[in-house]
Design a protein around this motif. Structure first.
Motif: not given
Length: 214
Positions: A96-99, A140-141, A162-167
């Motif tokens: 849902s957050n991705c959307g 947060v990601g 910042s950096n949440a999806s990368k982590a």
């Protein structure tokens, strides 16, 4: 080349007949059997309004886990332990957050209610996987995709700090590598994923890997 209409039969046209941009077919449905057949065939759905559109680009944007690049700054972020990374803790929230996340150059989202329902079913069946990134107990990601055999098909990711999806992505890729996963399908190019080591691969090579490892 024509774009092929789909009906209720569980069949896709040969991917070599896709348009230059990768568009192969339209129509059909999002039942689990069709989605799994699509991914096993190197095809994925991507659309904002009906009909459903099915794609198989050439070249394909992929990441081989052994080629993962981790910058010095990200190594420090991970070392500090400012994030907690989990798997399959809250699939629906991640998708849902991705959307909902705003993306440069995109109006709206392809993650419709219909898509959410379809992938939640795949999650219940053990194919769709979510990775969550938490900070102080808050989501947060994260990212989600499908795990079939020794391949992972990435669908989308989001970050609210910042950096949440990368982590989340780096931690998950390292885990997948230890589990013997040989390929992560990123579908189409993004600078974000390129910075992490993703690259283009000829479709024929991509399909050969799927044939060997699904």
């Amino acid at each position: 080349m024509p774009v092929f209409p789909l009906d209720n039969r569980l069949v896709f046209p040969p991917v070599q007949l896709a348009e230059p941009d990768g568009l192969l077919a339209y129509g059909g449905d999002l039942r689990p059997e069709r989605l799994l057949l699509a991914y096993r065939s190197g095809i994925f759905p991507w659309y904002s309004e009906k009909p459903i559109l099915w794609w198989c680009p050439d070249p394909r944007f992929v990441l081989l886990p052994r080629e993962l690049k981790i910058s010095a700054s990200m190594k420090q972020v991970l070392k500090k332990g400012q994030f907690e990374i989990t798997v399959n803790k809250n699939f629906s929230a991640v998708m849902s957050n991705c959307g909902r996340i705003a993306r440069p150059g995109q109006d709206g989202t392809w993650i419709t209610k219909e898509m959410l329902k379809a992938y939640e079913k795949l999650h219940e069946l053990g194919y769709a996987v979510s990775v969550e990134c938490w900070q102080n107990g808050e989501l947060v990601g994260g990212l989600y995709g499908l795990r079939i055999g020794r391949c992972f098909f990435g669908e989308s990711m989001f970050a609210r700090v910042s950096n949440a999806s990368k982590a989340a992505f780096i931690t998950f890729v390292k885990q997948l590598e230890t589990e013997g996963v040989v390929l992560i399908d990123c579908q189409v190019h993004t600078e974000h994923l390129e910075s992490l080591g993703a690259r283009f691969m000829p479709r024929a090579e991509f399909l050969g890997i799927l044939e060997d490892h699904l």
